[in-house]
Design an enzyme around this catalytic site. Structure first.
Site, PDB file in Angstrom:
ATOM      1  N   HIS A   1      13.236   8.165  11.417  1.00  0.00           N
ATOM      2  CA  HIS A   1      12.357   7.080  11.531  1.00  0.00           C
ATOM      3  C   HIS A   1      13.322   5.886  11.162  1.00  0.00           C
ATOM      4  CE1 HIS A   1       9.095   9.802   9.300  1.00  0.00           C
ATOM      5  NE2 HIS A   1       9.090   9.988  10.748  1.00  0.00           N
TER       6      HIS A   1
ATOM      7  N   GLU B   1       0.826  -1.314   0.042  1.00  0.00           N
ATOM      8  CA  GLU B   1      -0.114  -0.071  -0.128  1.00  0.00           C
ATOM      9  C   GLU B   1       0.816   1.290  -0.044  1.00  0.00           C
ATOM     10  OE1 GLU B   1      -3.207   2.534   2.611  1.00  0.00           O
ATOM     11  OE2 GLU B   1      -2.533   0.924   3.399  1.00  0.00           O
TER      12      GLU B   1
ATOM     13  N   CYS C   1      17.337  24.730  25.285  1.00  0.00           N
ATOM     14  CA  CYS C   1      18.243  25.471  24.067  1.00  0.00           C
ATOM     15  C   CYS C   1      17.511  26.600  23.417  1.00  0.00           C
ATOM     16  CB  CYS C   1      18.824  24.515  23.012  1.00  0.00           C
ATOM     17  SG  CYS C   1      17.486  23.578  22.135  1.00  0.00           S
TER      18      CYS C   1
ATOM     19  N   CYS D   1      14.485  26.120  22.036  1.00  0.00           N
ATOM     20  CA  CYS D   1      13.687  25.439  20.901  1.00  0.00           C
ATOM     21  C   CYS D   1      12.392  24.670  21.410  1.00  0.00           C
ATOM     22  CB  CYS D   1      14.590  24.285  20.185  1.00  0.00           C
ATOM     23  SG  CYS D   1      15.771  25.067  19.008  1.00  0.00           S
TER      24      CYS D   1
ATOM     25  N   ARG E   1      12.141  17.223  11.889  1.00  0.00           N
ATOM     26  CA  ARG E   1      12.516  17.434  13.203  1.00  0.00           C
ATOM     27  C   ARG E   1      12.660  16.066  14.094  1.00  0.00           C
ATOM     28  NH1 ARG E   1       7.291  19.402  13.093  1.00  0.00           N
ATOM     29  NH2 ARG E   1       5.682  18.004  14.186  1.00  0.00           N
TER      30      ARG E   1
ATOM     31  N   GLY F   1      13.055  14.944   7.620  1.00  0.00           N
ATOM     32  CA  GLY F   1      13.180  16.016   6.565  1.00  0.00           C
ATOM     33  C   GLY F   1      12.656  17.334   7.521  1.00  0.00           C
TER      34      GLY F   1
ATOM     35  N   CYS G   1      17.521  22.988  16.679  1.00  0.00           N
ATOM     36  CA  CYS G   1      18.873  23.718  16.695  1.00  0.00           C
ATOM     37  C   CYS G   1      19.778  22.463  16.704  1.00  0.00           C
ATOM     38  CB  CYS G   1      19.059  24.663  17.542  1.00  0.00           C
ATOM     39  SG  CYS G   1      19.172  24.070  19.129  1.00  0.00           S
TER      40      CYS G   1
ATOM     41  N   ASP H   1       9.359   5.750  14.913  1.00  0.00           N
ATOM     42  CA  ASP H   1       9.389   7.070  14.906  1.00  0.00           C
ATOM     43  C   ASP H   1       9.635   8.036  16.160  1.00  0.00           C
ATOM     44  OD1 ASP H   1       8.884   9.552  13.820  1.00  0.00           O
ATOM     45  OD2 ASP H   1       6.551   9.627  13.909  1.00  0.00           O
TER      46      ASP H   1
ATOM     47  N   ASP I   1      10.426  11.784  17.334  1.00  0.00           N
ATOM     48  CA  ASP I   1      10.334  13.288  17.096  1.00  0.00           C
ATOM     49  C   ASP I   1      10.878  14.295  18.235  1.00  0.00           C
ATOM     50  OD1 ASP I   1       8.958  15.930  16.608  1.00  0.00           O
ATOM     51  OD2 ASP I   1       7.826  14.667  15.072  1.00  0.00           O
TER      52      ASP I   1
ATOM     53  N   LEU J   1       0.998   3.475   8.595  1.00  0.00           N
ATOM     54  CA  LEU J   1       1.533   4.145   7.592  1.00  0.00           C
ATOM     55  C   LEU J   1       2.793   5.213   8.204  1.00  0.00           C
ATOM     56  CD1 LEU J   1      -1.685   4.344   6.242  1.00  0.00           C
ATOM     57  CD2 LEU J   1      -0.195   4.520   4.050  1.00  0.00           C
ATOM     58  N   LEU J   2       3.603   5.077   7.081  1.00  0.00           N
ATOM     59  CA  LEU J   2       4.762   5.989   7.660  1.00  0.00           C
ATOM     60  C   LEU J   2       5.276   6.615   6.639  1.00  0.00           C
ATOM     61  CD1 LEU J   2       6.656   6.661  10.067  1.00  0.00           C
ATOM     62  CD2 LEU J   2       8.100   5.050   9.506  1.00  0.00           C
TER      63      LEU J   2
END
Length: 536
Positions: free
Chosen positions: A268, A141, A222, A224, A265, A263, A230, A210, A212, A436-437
């Site tokens: 995976h 899929e 920091c 963020c 932060r 892509g 960063c 995953d 994050d 899904l990932l």
């Protein structure tokens, strides 16, 4: 009329000005309501600030590029991209037509050893007649998020493709802003509406994880939070990767583990061993839970590790503690022991039974004569705690300490390291086969950066801010085409850009060993069947 050039300028005012210039006639200007345009980069969460302006000044020659006919190597010159635009339909179309590694993705997800070495003439994959619906790839899929009109997202699930050509054709036609990969089913997912209810069932799927940085917001000192990252807080991703990779290989025996930058932060993980792909939902949940550690919550920040400490956690501490001392404690990191306030706050988290240690160190570190570094303070704190419970030094053990007190004091350094650096998994991603990932190699629409493979062994050298953007890649293509130094061995256009190194490294170190293992397994299965049938 035919105009010689179209230059688009996006302003922060309420209109977009498009200057249409013709060489032999006066210039014209069109004023279009700004609401009719959708900004390529999301300004609502300050993406430009998050990733900085690292690609140089905007080019005045930006213009849409016509897509090529396929993903093969091309000699057509791409259009110079406006380096201030991180993502646009035109840039995405160019990426899908020239740079997306269709052959690598197809070879990987088909698990077919015959696809390991593509034809040297650059043709993409097998023909439609060479693949049957019973093989793995056509039952995989895919989902796609597309924008038929700006701001109007459409999410399409249960897509499947017989061949690499079908996949590449669909992607180049639809230009999805996001591609997700799902499970392998017992029937082609695209036939789901024609099948009886409940007939379409998952059969296998890579074990995925995953991680994050938003889940680290409570310990990111920091500056963020959310989507902003960063170099200081990115080190948390490297620590998590090392712990997870070691555990997956050592404790479960998995060999084919691939890591990718998301892509934006996070990272995976795809575990692609045959045994991992065949795991049931219950087994996947068990593996994911094995790595889970209760790090407390906003309401209850305290947590306690069980005793004796699990060997996996002991190994994780050995991996994390040195990096905790380097990246979290000093001012150059997150400053956990860099100021009087920070070390006072840290000492307050000691067990109540260790108050004498806290008071002694608070007084010593607050003295003008003390010039110890954060790392030295950390070592001094650990030594003082061990001496306090009789496991180091010559200090007398307090008679008032219970067994539980001793265990909590002994575990406090480990728990402190884990609170800041232990992997924080989105466990729901890992539990189900049909989850899904995001596809590796696609482009994050918020940053314009490619989801490139990452090696754990060299994670300390990986810089998310140096991952190429679409505009940068288009510039690299142009520079290669304009140069006189051409490499005749180049098959794919991505080999002309900075994607060459991560893509080829993925092929050599992950894909080839994986397909060699598949080849051995297929040979052994044929020999087993021959032995059963007596067909030698």
């Amino acid at each position: 009329q035919s105009f010689g050039r179209c230059i688009t300028t996006l302003t922060h005012a309420t209109k977009v000005v498009i200057h249409l210039k013709q060489t032999s006639k006066p210039s014209y200007s069109l004023f279009i309501p700004f609401e009719s345009f959708k900004m390529s980069a999301a300004n609502d969460d300050n993406e430009e600030f998050e990733f900085g302006d690292e690609t140089g000044n905007a080019s005045k020659d930006a213009r849409p590029a016509a897509p090529s006919t396929g993903p093969q190597s091309s000699t057509k010159k791409s259009s110079p991209a406006d380096s201030s635009v991180v993502f646009s339909p035109e840039l995405l179309a160019m990426y899908y037509s020239r740079l997306f590694p269709y052959q690598i993705l197809y070879s990987w997800l088909s698990y077919d050893p015959s696809t390991a070495n593509p034809p040297s003439n650059g043709n993409s994959g097998n023909s439609k007649s060479a693949t049957s619906w019973s093989s793995t790839f056509p039952r995989r899929e895919f989902s796609m998020t597309i924008e038929p009109t700006p701001g109007n997202e459409v999410y399409i699930r249960y897509q499947s493709f017989l061949s690499q050509e079908e996949l590449s054709s669909a992607i180049m036609k639809r230009r999805p802003t996001k591609i997700d990969i799902g499970a392998v089913f017992n029937h082609p997912p695209k036939d789901n509406k024609s099948l009886p209810a409940g007939k379409l069932q998952t059969q296998e799927r890579e074990l995925v994880f995953d991680i994050d940085l938003t889940d680290y917001d409570g310990v990111r000192n920091c500056g963020c939070s959310g989507a902003k990252i960063c170099h200081k807080c990115w080190t948390f991703m490297g620590m998590a990767m090392e712990v997870m990779d070691e555990g997956l290989r050592q404790d479960f025996g998995f060999e084919h583990v691939a890591w990718f930058y998301s892509g934006r932060r996070g990272v995976h993980c795809w575990v692609c061993d045959d045994s991992a792909r065949k795991l049931t939902n219950e087994a996947r949940s068990a593996v994911a839970s094995y790595f889970e550690v209760n790090l407390g919550s906003e309401k209850n920040k305290s947590f306690y590790l069980s005793s004796p400490l699990h060997p996996m956690l002991s190994r994780a501490y050995k991996i994390l503690e040195p990096q905790f001392a380097t990246c979290v404690l000093p001012k150059e990191g997150h400053g956990l022991l860099a100021t009087r306030k920070s070390w006072t706050d840290l000492l307050l988290t000691l067990p109540e039974s260790a108050i004498p240690v806290s008071a002694k160190l608070e007084k010593k570190w607050g003295s003008p004569k003390d010039n110890s570094t954060p790392h030295e303070k950390w070592n001094e704190l650990k030594a003082a705690l061990m001496a306090f419970i009789g496991k180091g030094g010559n200090a007398k053990v307090s008679k008032n300490l219970s067994t539980i007190d001793r265990i909590r004091i002994e575990h406090w350094p480990i728990e402190t390291v884990f609170k800041h650096t232990y992997p924080r998994l989105d466990i729901n991603v890992s539990k189900m086969q049909n989850h899904l990932l995001k596809s590796p190699f696609c482009v994050h629409p918020k940053t314009g950066r490619v989801c490139v493979p990452i090696e754990v062994a060299t994670i300390e050298n990986f810089d998310p801010f140096q991952v190429p953007t679409l505009a940068q890649l288009m510039k690299e293509l142009d520079e290669y085409e304009a140069s006189s130094d051409k490499n005749e061995s180049i098959v794919h256009d991505w080999q002309k850009t900075s994607l060459k190194e991560p893509f080829e490294r993925f092929q050599k170190k992950f894909l080839v060993p994986l397909l060699n293992e598949e080849r051995r397994a297929q040979r052994e299965e044929r020999e087993r069947k021959a032995a059963v049938m007596g067909d030698f």
